[in-house]
Write a protein that holds these residues in place. Structure first.
Motif, PDB file in Angstrom:
ATOM      1  N   THR A  22       0.838  -1.201   0.000  1.00 27.90           N
ATOM      2  CA  THR A  22       0.000   0.000   0.000  1.00 27.90           C
ATOM      3  C   THR A  22       0.870   1.247   0.000  1.00 27.90           C
ATOM      4  O   THR A  22       0.634   2.200  -0.759  1.00 27.90           O
ATOM      5  CB  THR A  22      -0.939   0.013   1.214  1.00 27.90           C
ATOM      6  N   ALA A  23       1.899   1.258   0.866  1.00 33.34           N
ATOM      7  CA  ALA A  23       2.828   2.398   0.909  1.00 33.34           C
ATOM      8  C   ALA A  23       3.514   2.580  -0.439  1.00 33.34           C
ATOM      9  O   ALA A  23       3.696   3.707  -0.924  1.00 33.34           O
ATOM     10  CB  ALA A  23       3.861   2.192   2.013  1.00 33.34           C
ATOM     11  N   ASN A  74       2.321   1.777  -3.352  1.00 36.69           N
ATOM     12  CA  ASN A  74       1.351   2.350  -4.280  1.00 36.69           C
ATOM     13  C   ASN A  74       1.157   3.847  -4.054  1.00 36.69           C
ATOM     14  O   ASN A  74       0.999   4.613  -5.018  1.00 36.69           O
ATOM     15  CB  ASN A  74       0.006   1.620  -4.164  1.00 36.69           C
ATOM     16  N   VAL A  75       1.163   4.270  -2.801  1.00 29.09           N
ATOM     17  CA  VAL A  75       1.096   5.704  -2.522  1.00 29.09           C
ATOM     18  C   VAL A  75       2.303   6.400  -3.149  1.00 29.09           C
ATOM     19  O   VAL A  75       2.187   7.467  -3.758  1.00 29.09           O
ATOM     20  CB  VAL A  75       1.058   5.979  -1.003  1.00 29.09           C
ATOM     21  N   THR A  96      -4.644  -3.306  -1.894  1.00 26.20           N
ATOM     22  CA  THR A  96      -3.487  -2.420  -1.754  1.00 26.20           C
ATOM     23  C   THR A  96      -3.447  -1.335  -2.823  1.00 26.20           C
ATOM     24  O   THR A  96      -3.162  -0.173  -2.519  1.00 26.20           O
ATOM     25  CB  THR A  96      -2.171  -3.222  -1.790  1.00 26.20           C
ATOM     26  N   THR A  97      -3.713  -1.709  -4.062  1.00 20.90           N
ATOM     27  CA  THR A  97      -3.679  -0.712  -5.135  1.00 20.90           C
ATOM     28  C   THR A  97      -4.765   0.327  -4.933  1.00 20.90           C
ATOM     29  O   THR A  97      -4.518   1.534  -5.058  1.00 20.90           O
ATOM     30  CB  THR A  97      -3.845  -1.393  -6.503  1.00 20.90           C
ATOM     31  N   GLY A 157      -3.829   2.463  -1.819  1.00 20.80           N
ATOM     32  CA  GLY A 157      -2.723   3.364  -2.136  1.00 20.80           C
ATOM     33  C   GLY A 157      -3.146   4.474  -3.073  1.00 20.80           C
ATOM     34  O   GLY A 157      -2.758   5.640  -2.890  1.00 20.80           O
ATOM     35  N   ALA A 180       4.453  10.682   1.262  1.00 17.58           N
ATOM     36  CA  ALA A 180       4.729   9.334   0.753  1.00 17.58           C
ATOM     37  C   ALA A 180       6.099   8.850   1.206  1.00 17.58           C
ATOM     38  O   ALA A 180       6.263   7.684   1.580  1.00 17.58           O
ATOM     39  CB  ALA A 180       4.643   9.322  -0.774  1.00 17.58           C
TER      40      ALA A 180
END
Length: 412
Positions: free
Chosen positions: A22-23, A25-26, A144-145, A148, A172
């Motif tokens: 997730t991070a 993707n951010v 997650t995508t 993010g 981010a």
């Protein structure tokens, strides 16, 4: 019966994997989220600004191919930690770039380091998770995508409205550093306390010489790669360019066009759930892809008809396209690699399939921007319609082969 410590370790591994990706993707979607504001401030052309995202996608896709094949040699705990930390550095550096010409090289580096992540995460989970827990992982990682993207676009809209686009990248960077530290110590605990899972390998089809043949699997993979290219092209094309489309078609403020685009990742979360529910009735991953591609094509056709007529309808329809593409992405990048662990290395499958997704993403970031610049948004939407519909027909036609030849090997 599993003890509490085992269940705790499984839960911790799933959480840390979710947090890491997730991070990540951010730290990759924040550029697409901020691209409208970057174009506005720098005066860059759409195709030049889109090239920054294309540099990331190219590096990420090429790196996925290399890392997918080599990830079995990596110490996953160290590799993921290093990738997250390096991505944080790229995010912190990008706001200091004087223009998009320099940004694209920073984002190229971000793509290279992030390309270690997906295949490494799938490989680690495949080693430690049972078949039951893999099912949970497919659902967990499918968010997650969307999560993010939602965070990246939400923060971008907030910052652009009040202080500008640069703080999005500072946030981010901090998130990626925090995820790196938690990953390093958390996975160390998991690896000490969770035993590895023994996977029963399937017997491959036998050829006329009496030896196991991988030809059937290779044929299936070739079609999966095609579906992956189309998925990346549509999914990331919509995510990257809808804010610009809304701004120019309906004359919206920059921050408001980004806020409206938040609906896309929110709805797309339902795509993975829809894929799991439909799979229970139609246990054929390729047929699922075909049906969702055809649905996406039909919805895109409605967008061609309603564009400029209704802002609300346009946003809802793009959200449904995102939902369809999210369902397909979940099938080909999560479900298929885990199922194929009975005939090979899940990490390698995940990395190579993801490579082809990002071939499509690379093409869409530049090509769609260039088409919009020269021919307008209607041409862009017609191209998305053609890609979705053609891929849907091909996948549906190929689904009997998958059912007959591959499903028995992967216990689908």
């Amino acid at each position: 019966m599993e003890d509490k410590k085992t269940r705790k370790c499984v839960g911790l591994l799933l959480f840390l994997s979710w947090l890491a990706y997730t991070a990540a993707n951010v730290g990759r979607m924040n550029y697409s989220a901020s691209m409208v504001a970057v174009i506005e401030e720098t005066g860059a052309a759409k195709d030049s600004a889109g090239l920054v995202a294309s540099f990331f996608f190219f590096a990420y896709g090429a790196g996925q191919l290399v890392n997918g094949l080599l990830c079995k040699r990596y110490r996953t705990r160290i590799a993921v930690f290093a990738a997250l930390a390096a991505s944080a550095a790229a995010n912190l550096a990008l706001p200091f770039c004087p223009g998009v010409e320099v940004m694209k090289y920073v984002w190229l580096g971000n793509g290279i380091v992030q390309s270690l992540l997906w295949s490494s995460l799938v490989k680690l989970q495949s080693e430690y998770l049972s078949d039951r827990d893999v099912g949970k992982s497919i659902i967990v990682m499918s968010t997650t995508t969307a999560a993010g993207t939602f965070i990246a676009y939400g923060l971008s809209a907030l910052f652009v409205a009040f202080v500008g686009w640069r703080p999005t990248f500072y946030f981010a960077g901090g998130l990626l550093l925090a995820a790196a530290v938690l990953w390093f110590f958390g996975v160390g605990y998991v690896q000490k306390n969770l035993p590895k899972f023994e996977v029963k390998k399937a017997e491959l089809p036998v050829n006329e010489r009496g030896k196991g043949s991988k030809k059937t699997v290779y044929v299936a993979l070739a079609f999966i790669f095609l579906f992956a290219v189309a998925n990346g092209f549509i999914k990331d094309g919509v995510t990257a360019w809808v804010p610009n489309l809304l701004k120019e078609t309906y004359g919206l403020e920059t921050y408001f066009s980004i806020i409206l685009t938040l609906i896309l990742p929110l709805i797309s979360i339902l795509g993975a759930v829809a894929a799991r529910l439909v799979h229970r009735k139609l246990p054929n991953d390729v047929l699922l892809c075909g049906l969702f591609y055809l649905a996406g094509g039909g919805i895109t056709g409605l967008i061609v008809w309603l564009l400029t007529k209704s802002l609300a309808a346009t946003i809802i329809l793009f959200a449904l396209v995102s939902c369809s593409m999210a369902a397909i992405n979940n099938v080909i990048t999560s479900s298929m690699p885990f199922r194929l662990r009975t005939v090979g290395d899940s990490g390698a499958y995940a990395g190579v399939i993801n490579t082809f997704c990002y071939v499509g993403s690379t093409l869409s970031s530049y090509l769609l921007g260039a088409m919009a610049e020269r021919n307008g948004w209607n041409t862009v939407i017609i191209l998305l319609l053609a890609v979705a519909s053609a891929t849907g027909v091909i996948a549906t036609a190929f689904s009997p082969f998958w059912h007959k030849k591959i499903s028995p090997l992967i216990h689908e």
